[in-house]
Enzyme design. Structure first.
Site, PDB file in Angstrom:
ATOM      1  CB  SER A 124      58.656  45.386  65.446  1.00 59.41           C
ATOM      2  OG  SER A 124      58.302  45.584  66.792  1.00 59.41           O
ATOM      3  CG  HIS A 170      62.723  47.710  68.196  1.00 60.61           C
ATOM      4  ND1 HIS A 170      62.685  46.341  68.104  1.00 60.61           N
ATOM      5  CD2 HIS A 170      61.473  48.156  67.882  1.00 60.61           C
ATOM      6  CE1 HIS A 170      61.460  45.961  67.762  1.00 60.61           C
ATOM      7  NE2 HIS A 170      60.720  47.042  67.622  1.00 60.61           N
TER       8      HIS A 170
END
Length: 315
Positions: free
Chosen positions: A138, A293
């Site tokens: 991320s 995610h």
């Protein structure tokens, strides 16, 4: 929904001449930066010394180093288990670091990919880490992408986890998490249970709340709990975390191996971004892992196998 794929898929060939196009539909929207951001070629006066843990399989891991960067609101502790597993499987020492404003590293009011890359580049030089593999999730993924594009000699290869080299708005969850954490601090709670109750309307999933609440600390036995991360600083940095400092693949390109790992239930690396990835990283390969995610924590075994296959294939 994309199916999980643990076999590496080379995709670069068909994307070298593909135009960069914006996202559409339900995917994260493109955002225009409020101002142009410079990205300097060397570390600056803003560099922060980074805290880190080393995992070397009891001294048996002696190969080229692997440096692991966490995502927003995370820390080196999040990557402890996977780091130990990779050190064992690959016989390479793993350096899990805390980025600025996270974990045990120092706080600073400036938080963007320029300074995050500066900090990490300074860390590599300080510890004389050569031919390193850079792994980032991320926020950490965009940091290592920026490093590789700025100075390809800084590493041997990169592994970017669930992010792409584009300007795209963060999921709406992140501003809600920030608001919830602010309310926890304002309430000056004394217990994790109280903090969890305040945070629940802003983070419905228990694993996400548990992840965020790992940042709670207490200065003394009688003190209220507080977040060790500077919540307000990071709140102001959310736009910068959506940004990416490179926009022209004709001027910046990383011609070494790159692995992009995306979660099958995540929207951060859409099919529309693959041509963009291919122009910045023409030797990239793609792996889909069954996860959202939070790929590493949701499916550590799938992630481990993808990394081991990629790195052993390159030897």
């Amino acid at each position: 929904m994309r199916t999980a794929a643990l076999q590496l898929r080379p995709l670069h060939a068909s994307f070298l001449a593909s135009p960069i196009t914006p996202r559409s539909g339900p995917l994260p929207r493109r955002v225009s930066p409020k101002c142009s951001r410079s990205f300097h070629a060397s570390a600056s006066w803003r560099t922060v010394d980074l805290a880190f843990d080393v995992h070397d399989n009891g001294g048996k891991a002696t190969g080229a180093p692997i440096v692991v960067l966490h995502g927003l609101f995370g820390s080196k502790k999040n990557n402890r288990s996977i780091s130990k597993a990779l050190a064992r499987d690959l016989s390479r020492p793993i350096y899990a670091i805390d980025l600025r404003n996270h974990g045990d590293s120092a706080h600073h009011k400036i938080h963007n990919y320029t300074v995050l890359a500066d900090d990490t580049e300074a860390f590599l030089k300080k510890h004389n880490l050569k031919d390193a593999t850079l792994v980032g999730h991320s926020m950490g993924a965009k940091t290592i992408m920026a490093m590789a594009l700025r100075d390809p000699s800084c590493c041997a290869n990169i592994i970017a986890v669930d992010n792409a080299p584009v300007d795209a708005a963060l999921a709406s969850d992140f501003p809600r998490y920030v608001e919830g954490m602010r309310r926890v601090e304002d309430a000056q709670v004394k217990t994790q249970k109280d903090a969890d109750q305040i945070l629940e309307p802003y983070a419905k999933e228990l694993p996400v709340r548990q992840f965020l609440l790992t940042n709670l600390i207490r200065d003394s036995a009688s003190s209220p709990l507080r977040f060790r991360i500077p919540v307000r600083t990071l709140a102001h940095a959310l736009d910068d975390m959506a940004d990416f400092p490179f926009t022209d693949p004709e001027k910046a390109r990383f011609n070494k191996p790159a692995l992009f790992v995306r979660g099958t239930r995540s929207h951060y690396v859409s099919d529309e971004t693959l041509p963009i990835i291919g122009r910045f990283f023409p030797r990239f390969e793609l792996v889909d892992v069954e996860a959202g995610h939070w790929v590493i924590s949701e499916n550590p075994e799938g992630f481990r196998r993808a990394v081991v296959e990629f790195l052993e294939e390159g030897e």
